[in-house]
Design an enzyme around this catalytic site. Structure first.
Site, PDB file in Angstrom:
ATOM      1  CE  LYS A  10      -2.332  -0.901   3.634  1.00 48.91           C
ATOM      2  NZ  LYS A  10      -1.562  -2.071   4.119  1.00 48.91           N
ATOM      3  NE  ARG A  84      -3.581  -1.372  10.182  1.00 48.28           N
ATOM      4  CZ  ARG A  84      -2.566  -0.914   9.395  1.00 48.28           C
ATOM      5  NH1 ARG A  84      -2.572   0.523   8.957  1.00 48.28           N
ATOM      6  NH2 ARG A  84      -1.395  -1.616   9.051  1.00 48.28           N
ATOM      7  NE  ARG A 123       6.957  -4.357   6.066  1.00 53.03           N
ATOM      8  CZ  ARG A 123       5.645  -3.951   6.021  1.00 53.03           C
ATOM      9  NH1 ARG A 123       5.520  -3.198   4.981  1.00 53.03           N
ATOM     10  NH2 ARG A 123       4.788  -4.021   6.982  1.00 53.03           N
ATOM     11  NE  ARG A 125       7.522  -1.260   8.713  1.00 50.84           N
ATOM     12  CZ  ARG A 125       6.419  -0.993   8.132  1.00 50.84           C
ATOM     13  NH1 ARG A 125       6.701  -0.291   6.849  1.00 50.84           N
ATOM     14  NH2 ARG A 125       5.313  -1.423   8.644  1.00 50.84           N
ATOM     15  NE  ARG A 136       2.028  -5.055  11.415  1.00 50.73           N
ATOM     16  CZ  ARG A 136       2.682  -4.548  10.394  1.00 50.73           C
ATOM     17  NH1 ARG A 136       3.776  -4.993   9.850  1.00 50.73           N
ATOM     18  NH2 ARG A 136       2.307  -3.418   9.875  1.00 50.73           N
TER      19      ARG A 136
HETATM   20  P1  AMP Z   1       1.493   0.068   8.654  1.00 44.94           P
HETATM   21  O1  AMP Z   1       2.908   0.834   8.272  1.00 44.94           O
HETATM   22  O2  AMP Z   1       0.397   0.887   8.158  1.00 44.94           O
HETATM   23  O3  AMP Z   1       1.534  -1.305   8.359  1.00 44.94           O
HETATM   24  O4  AMP Z   1       1.208   0.354  10.435  1.00 44.94           O
HETATM   25  C1  AMP Z   1       2.206   0.043  11.244  1.00 44.94           C
HETATM   26  C2  AMP Z   1       1.528  -0.289  12.635  1.00 44.94           C
HETATM   27  O5  AMP Z   1       0.825   0.996  13.107  1.00 44.94           O
HETATM   28  C3  AMP Z   1       0.297  -1.336  12.760  1.00 44.94           C
HETATM   29  O6  AMP Z   1       0.763  -2.552  12.735  1.00 44.94           O
HETATM   30  C4  AMP Z   1      -0.535  -0.665  13.834  1.00 44.94           C
HETATM   31  O7  AMP Z   1       0.151  -1.031  15.203  1.00 44.94           O
HETATM   32  C5  AMP Z   1      -0.303   0.802  13.671  1.00 44.94           C
HETATM   33  N1  AMP Z   1      -1.395   1.337  12.847  1.00 44.94           N
HETATM   34  C6  AMP Z   1      -1.047   1.871  11.581  1.00 44.94           C
HETATM   35  N2  AMP Z   1      -2.558   2.466  10.990  1.00 44.94           N
HETATM   36  C7  AMP Z   1      -3.452   1.975  12.055  1.00 44.94           C
HETATM   37  C8  AMP Z   1      -4.664   2.196  12.193  1.00 44.94           C
HETATM   38  N3  AMP Z   1      -5.368   2.886  11.288  1.00 44.94           N
HETATM   39  N4  AMP Z   1      -5.326   1.827  13.366  1.00 44.94           N
HETATM   40  C9  AMP Z   1      -4.503   1.143  14.487  1.00 44.94           C
HETATM   41  N5  AMP Z   1      -3.414   1.111  14.501  1.00 44.94           N
HETATM   42  C10 AMP Z   1      -2.536   1.291  13.123  1.00 44.94           C
END
Ligand code: AMP
Length: 182
Positions: A10, A84, A123, A125, A136
């Site tokens: 994404k 989410r 990746r 992280r 996740r």
């Molecule tokens: P991402 O980079 O979008 O995969 O987000 C990394 C982490 O940030 C996720 O695993 C969640 O812990 C947190 N996170 C990101 N976006 C959200 C969201 N909309 N709601 C809750 N947690 C989020």
């Protein structure tokens, strides 16, 4: 809006689409990682959830998005990684009413589970350890998957196959973006 599991690509695709269409890129994951890097109170709280592969509490991410949308800077935007959960989607609906704005499309990027795991472990992280990756993906199925019905029922959902080359996937995404977006 982009909807899809962690590792679906994404962020990569969103950056390109935002550049091409002149959209503001609103990515809660990026905003949260910036807060963690800055060592803010919010960052400290969020980090516990991120490291565990859990969702950060709804009110925290809803507040972040509300702040960004309220600053008026973005007349056209791409939401990447938000909402989410159903409560987040409901809060977004209320925010859009306040802004007299509407969603043009919800683009779901689908990638198979094995490929997602491979990409996330590649990746490196801090939130991409084997245990966290499993967590996740489970959280995605439990809390985010219901959004397919939420937006599908409104005729907004367009599904794109997210495996293959970055350019190929981008082409499919472009084809799924309605003409009036951007
Ligand atoms: P991402 O980079 O979008 O995969 O987000 C990394 C982490 O940030 C996720 O695993 C969640 O812990 C947190 N996170 C990101 N976006 C959200 C969201 N909309 N709601 C809750 N947690 C989020």
């Amino acid at each position: 809006m982009f909807l899809g599991p962690p590792g679906a690509g994404k962020g990569t695709q969103a950056e390109r689409l935002c550049d091409e269409l002149g959209l503001a890129h609103l990515a809660t994951g990026d905003l949260l990682r910036a807060a963690v890097a800055d060592g803010t109170d919010l960052g400290r709280e969020a980090r516990r959830y991120m490291d565990a592969g859990e969702l950060v509490p709804d009110e925290v991410v809803i507040g972040m998005i509300r702040e960004r949308l309220a600053d008026g800077a973005s007349s056209a935007f791409l939401l990447d990684g938000f909402p989410r959960s159903v409560p987040q989607a409901e809060a977004l609906d209320a925010m859009l009413v306040d802004l007299a704005a509407a969603l043009d499309a919800v683009i779901a990027i689908e990638v198979g589970r094995d490929e997602l795991i491979k990409r996330m472990l590649g990746r490196k992280r801090p939130d991409d350890t084997p245990e966290t990756v499993e967590r996740r993906l489970r959280v995605y199925e439990d809390q985010t998957r219901p959004l397919f019905g939420y937006y599908g029922d409104r005729g907004l959902l367009r599904t794109v196959q997210g495996e293959g080359s970055v350019d190929g996937v981008y082409g499919s995404i472009k084809a799924a973006v309605p003409a009036r977006a951007g």
